[in-house]
Design a protein around this motif. Structure first.
Motif, PDB file in Angstrom:
ATOM      1  N   ILE A 212       0.851  -1.189   0.000  1.00  0.00           N
ATOM      2  CA  ILE A 212       0.000   0.000   0.000  1.00  0.00           C
ATOM      3  C   ILE A 212       0.891   1.244   0.000  1.00  0.00           C
ATOM      4  N   PRO A 213       0.674   2.168  -0.930  1.00  0.00           N
ATOM      5  CA  PRO A 213       1.518   3.375  -0.961  1.00  0.00           C
ATOM      6  C   PRO A 213       1.141   4.344   0.155  1.00  0.00           C
ATOM      7  N   THR A 214       2.054   5.236   0.457  1.00  0.00           N
ATOM      8  CA  THR A 214       1.703   6.307   1.384  1.00  0.00           C
ATOM      9  C   THR A 214       0.924   7.377   0.627  1.00  0.00           C
ATOM     10  N   LEU A 215       0.117   8.117   1.359  1.00  0.00           N
ATOM     11  CA  LEU A 215      -0.639   9.201   0.735  1.00  0.00           C
ATOM     12  C   LEU A 215       0.314  10.276   0.208  1.00  0.00           C
ATOM     13  N   ALA A 216       1.418  10.496   0.897  1.00  0.00           N
ATOM     14  CA  ALA A 216       2.378  11.509   0.440  1.00  0.00           C
ATOM     15  C   ALA A 216       2.961  11.127  -0.911  1.00  0.00           C
ATOM     16  N   ASP A 217       3.327   9.860  -1.087  1.00  0.00           N
ATOM     17  CA  ASP A 217       3.863   9.428  -2.379  1.00  0.00           C
ATOM     18  C   ASP A 217       2.787   9.474  -3.461  1.00  0.00           C
ATOM     19  N   ARG A 286      -9.610   3.464  -1.449  1.00  0.00           N
ATOM     20  CA  ARG A 286      -8.337   2.790  -1.230  1.00  0.00           C
ATOM     21  C   ARG A 286      -7.673   3.316   0.041  1.00  0.00           C
ATOM     22  N   ARG A 287      -6.880   2.429   0.654  1.00  0.00           N
ATOM     23  CA  ARG A 287      -6.125   2.803   1.853  1.00  0.00           C
ATOM     24  C   ARG A 287      -4.735   3.303   1.470  1.00  0.00           C
ATOM     25  N   PHE A 288      -4.230   4.234   2.280  1.00  0.00           N
ATOM     26  CA  PHE A 288      -2.882   4.769   2.103  1.00  0.00           C
ATOM     27  C   PHE A 288      -2.196   4.824   3.468  1.00  0.00           C
ATOM     28  N   GLY A 289      -0.898   4.620   3.461  1.00  0.00           N
ATOM     29  CA  GLY A 289      -0.152   4.838   4.685  1.00  0.00           C
ATOM     30  C   GLY A 289      -0.094   6.316   5.024  1.00  0.00           C
ATOM     31  N   ASP A 290      -0.201   6.626   6.318  1.00  0.00           N
ATOM     32  CA  ASP A 290      -0.195   8.045   6.713  1.00  0.00           C
ATOM     33  C   ASP A 290       1.197   8.537   7.102  1.00  0.00           C
ATOM     34  N   GLY A 291       2.214   7.665   6.976  1.00  0.00           N
ATOM     35  CA  GLY A 291       3.580   8.042   7.314  1.00  0.00           C
ATOM     36  C   GLY A 291       3.906   7.924   8.779  1.00  0.00           C
ATOM     37  N   PHE A 295      -3.167   4.312   8.792  1.00  0.00           N
ATOM     38  CA  PHE A 295      -3.714   4.347   7.436  1.00  0.00           C
ATOM     39  C   PHE A 295      -4.818   5.387   7.339  1.00  0.00           C
ATOM     40  N   VAL A 296      -4.981   5.932   6.139  1.00  0.00           N
ATOM     41  CA  VAL A 296      -6.098   6.808   5.826  1.00  0.00           C
ATOM     42  C   VAL A 296      -6.763   6.287   4.566  1.00  0.00           C
ATOM     43  N   GLN A 297      -8.014   6.677   4.357  1.00  0.00           N
ATOM     44  CA  GLN A 297      -8.742   6.248   3.173  1.00  0.00           C
ATOM     45  C   GLN A 297      -9.011   7.441   2.261  1.00  0.00           C
ATOM     46  N   ARG A 298      -9.104   7.125   0.983  1.00  0.00           N
ATOM     47  CA  ARG A 298      -9.379   8.190   0.018  1.00  0.00           C
ATOM     48  C   ARG A 298     -10.106   7.580  -1.173  1.00  0.00           C
ATOM     49  N   GLU A 299     -11.030   8.352  -1.762  1.00  0.00           N
ATOM     50  CA  GLU A 299     -11.700   7.920  -2.989  1.00  0.00           C
ATOM     51  C   GLU A 299     -10.809   8.266  -4.183  1.00  0.00           C
ATOM     52  N   VAL A 300     -10.568   7.249  -5.032  1.00  0.00           N
ATOM     53  CA  VAL A 300      -9.708   7.432  -6.207  1.00  0.00           C
ATOM     54  C   VAL A 300     -10.376   6.761  -7.400  1.00  0.00           C
ATOM     55  N   PRO A 301      -9.923   7.055  -8.638  1.00  0.00           N
ATOM     56  CA  PRO A 301     -10.506   6.390  -9.797  1.00  0.00           C
ATOM     57  C   PRO A 301     -10.133   4.905  -9.845  1.00  0.00           C
ATOM     58  N   GLY A 302     -11.118   4.069 -10.150  1.00  0.00           N
ATOM     59  CA  GLY A 302     -10.865   2.660 -10.365  1.00  0.00           C
ATOM     60  C   GLY A 302     -10.755   2.364 -11.852  1.00  0.00           C
TER      61      GLY A 302
END
Length: 339
Positions: A212-217, A286-291, A295-302
């Motif tokens: 899972i990528p970080t949100l920052a990346d 999708r989930r992202f690492g918060d660093g 984890f945090v969640q965000r809506e992204v295109p599928g």
């Protein structure tokens, strides 16, 4: 199911279950070349078709707009004609255990009987696309459109983020699967049991192989490339599947009238023989690492669902199985994030 190719049905059933196999048979046009089969042995084209069916059903599970459209076609007594599926890769040496770029998939497609059909420079988005058509039945077995993103065309900070995301990648193909692919390339067929073992492993290649990528990346990637940001969350999953239709303009009007998220314009190739449009990508969470270890969640295109119509070439002897770089880059915008 006696009227269907039993090799094909049984392979798909072993991979995704009886209900989904029956659903694939109900929804999808099966090419005419599958009316004859050999019990106990599975040809390369049967494995290729089975993989396409498994990946098509997987996409329907992830793309509600495409699922609703496909069920509508079936409710009217029709079937969709799967023209091609598309996936995205990254040509980057710091890619963990996964081979870089399209090599991760040509090692699968070539033993299945696919051959390079065209190369397309997608310079506006820093990518190269390649289409692969099946040597045994190119007009009816779905093509694969495999694109590679080139991180070296972007900033150094972008490249560092690509490395952080992709360096955790694992190779989903086991040594046993690679051995079976070698035998398939050599002999053009496998025993049914070997083919049934191989198919689920091939399916796993069409997913996200990295952590899972970080949100920052993700934000760094998104600032320069919507396509790389999409790869960060979705990996090598089918980006879209495509229904080949006869009258694309009429279909576009019908789907827009139903309120579906249809692309406004139809893309027409330079030759005028290939026309494409699509639904916009359905959003996913999708989930992202918060660093900080969380984890945090965000809506992204599928992923999304595409439509294409193809005319015959000038001499009329063959269907134009080509693609158009301009069309492709416009279609890729279906997964652009609104940010």
């Amino acid at each position: 199911m006696a009227s269907h190719n039993s090799n094909l049905f049984n392979l798909v059933e072993r991979a995704i279950g009886a209900d989904n196999a029956a659903r694939a048979m109900r929804l999808m046009t099966i090419p005419t070349g599958f009316s004859v089969w050999e019990c106990g042995w599975v040809s390369r084209k049967e494995i290729a078709q089975a993989l396409n069916m498994v990946l098509f059903i997987d996409l329907l599970a992830r793309v509600p707009s495409g699922r609703e459209y496909t069920e509508d076609v079936a409710a009217r007594g029709g079937k969709v004609f799967h023209d091609h599926g598309a996936l995205r890769t990254v040509r980057w040496n710091r890619n963990g255990a996964l081979p870089p770029g399209e090599v991760a998939f040509t090692r699968i497609l070539e033993p299945l009987g696919y051959r390079l059909n065209g190369v397309f420079r997608l310079d506006r988005i820093g990518m190269t696309g390649r289409s692969y058509a099946h040597a045994d039945n190119p007009e009816e077995i779905a093509q694969f459109f495999v694109s590679e993103l080139h991180p070296e065309r972007f900033s150094s900070g972008f490249q560092d983020a690509v490395t952080r995301v992709l360096s955790t990648s694992k190779d989903p193909l086991s040594p046993h699967a690679q051995c079976l692919l070698h035998e398939l390339a050599r002999d053009g067929r496998l025993t049914f049991d070997d083919a049934a073992d191989l198919l689920p492993q091939l399916e796993t290649c069409f997913g996200r192989q990295h952590a899972i990528p970080t949100l920052a990346d993700y934000e760094i990637l998104l600032a320069e490339s919507h396509e790389m940001a999409w790869i960060a969350t979705e990996g090598n999953a089918f980006n879209h599947v495509t229904d080949r239709v006869g009258d694309l303009e009429r279909l576009t009007r019908e789907q827009a009238a139903l309120g579906r998220p249809m692309k406004k314009a139809v893309e027409v190739s330079q030759s005028g023989r290939i026309r494409q449009t699509a639904f916009r990508a359905d959003p996913v969470i999708r989930r992202f690492g918060d660093g900080q270890g969380g984890f945090v969640q965000r809506e992204v295109p599928g992923s999304f669902y595409e439509f294409i119509s193809r005319d015959r070439t000038v001499d009329g002897d063959a269907l134009d199985l080509g693609f158009d770089a301009g069309n492709a880059q416009a279609i890729f915008k279906m997964t652009a994030s609104a940010r």
